[in-house]
Scaffold this active site. Sequence first.
Site, mmCIF file in Angstrom:
data_model
loop_
_atom_site.group_PDB
_atom_site.id
_atom_site.type_symbol
_atom_site.label_atom_id
_atom_site.label_comp_id
_atom_site.label_asym_id
_atom_site.label_seq_id
_atom_site.Cartn_x
_atom_site.Cartn_y
_atom_site.Cartn_z
ATOM 1 N N LYS A 55 -2.505 -2.514 9.385
ATOM 2 C CA LYS A 55 -1.452 -3.297 8.730
ATOM 3 C C LYS A 55 -1.129 -4.523 9.563
ATOM 4 C CE LYS A 55 0.435 0.605 6.217
ATOM 5 N NZ LYS A 55 1.301 1.783 6.225
ATOM 6 N N GLN A 99 6.481 3.983 9.195
ATOM 7 C CA GLN A 99 5.321 4.803 8.809
ATOM 8 C C GLN A 99 5.721 6.276 8.666
ATOM 9 O OE1 GLN A 99 2.101 3.545 8.220
ATOM 10 N NE2 GLN A 99 1.691 5.615 7.493
ATOM 11 N N ASP A 122 8.107 -1.220 1.342
ATOM 12 C CA ASP A 122 7.475 -0.021 0.787
ATOM 13 C C ASP A 122 8.081 0.346 -0.567
ATOM 14 O OD1 ASP A 122 5.291 1.111 2.002
ATOM 15 O OD2 ASP A 122 6.455 2.212 3.513
#
Length: 297
Positions: A55, A99, A122
């Site tokens: 990422k 995460q 997200d």
Amino acid sequence: MNQAKIIDGNAVAAEVRATVAARVATLKEAGGPTPGLAVVLVGADPASQVYVRNKNKRAVEVGMNSFEHFLPAETTEQDLLTLVERLNLDHRVHGILVQLPLPKQIDAQKVLESIHPAKDVDGFHPFNVGRLVTGGAALVPCTPLGCLLLLKRELGNLSGKRAIVLGRSNIVGKPMAQLLLRESATVTIAHSRTQDLPGECRRADIVVAAVGRPEMVRGDWIKPGATVIDVGINRVPAAEEGKTRLVGDVAFAEAATVAGAITPVPGGVGPMTIAILLRNAVEACCRLHDLPFEEVL
Ligand code: NDP
């Protein structure tokens, strides 16, 4: 024999990243903000470390600022909440990603809800989930949005199409179904208690499989000509002793003889997820600065 078109997720993801890079360059040239993405990893899970490094690498490639935060596995919930609060207030950061999974001493939902909704790249914050359902601007979870962009590119208008989403997780299944509904598809959401799954599938013009069951969806579940999006990533033993290989939730070879178009695993939905994360960071940056945002495909 019918041979479905293989949807090349690597190629589409590269196109998305190129568009994102061009948008970032335009923002910078105009003296505007440089989109910044902060990724937080707690613990040393090897798969998560690979995701997070990827990422960050991709964010830098498209010209964004990337902020990595690696915290030890024994980090307390309060320490993580304090970091998120700092990132919420940091003007260089437009997107925050924590995460998952998090270590068990940390309440993941509490942490996700502490991220400012405008920086929630997200799309897991209840504010964005609510907006996705009720309408209005929302940051949308990356994997389902990637699937939607693949579908729209393949089929154009989705209005009136019959779609089935296999799986009802908060990360994939539910937001996927909402996105399809927003496009005026007729949506069925199937899960582990659904009766006659093959029959339900056979009625669908669009099948999105996100169950985490290797090759569960068989060729004879697919309506001839349907578009099949396989979200599953399952590691199974390979023919060669001691080796493994990745397969999706769809029995690819069988389904490809019936479907009109299908995503492979790997190389289908997988590469789209990070590309859409970058897209979401640009969207967050534009919205935070009251700048217009145009869809990337
Ligand atoms: P979850 O385990 O959270 O959800 C799985 C869903 O599938 C549940 O709703 C479950 O139903 C349903 N299900 C399980 N077994 C069956 C069955 N036999 N018949 C019908 N439905 C069933 O998984 P995720 O949504 O997080 O992920 C799904 C897959 O997608 C995984 O393989 C994951 O690795 C992959 N994935 C890929 C990503 C990518 O970037 N390409 C990103 C995220 C996930 P119930 O609710 O009733 O239990």
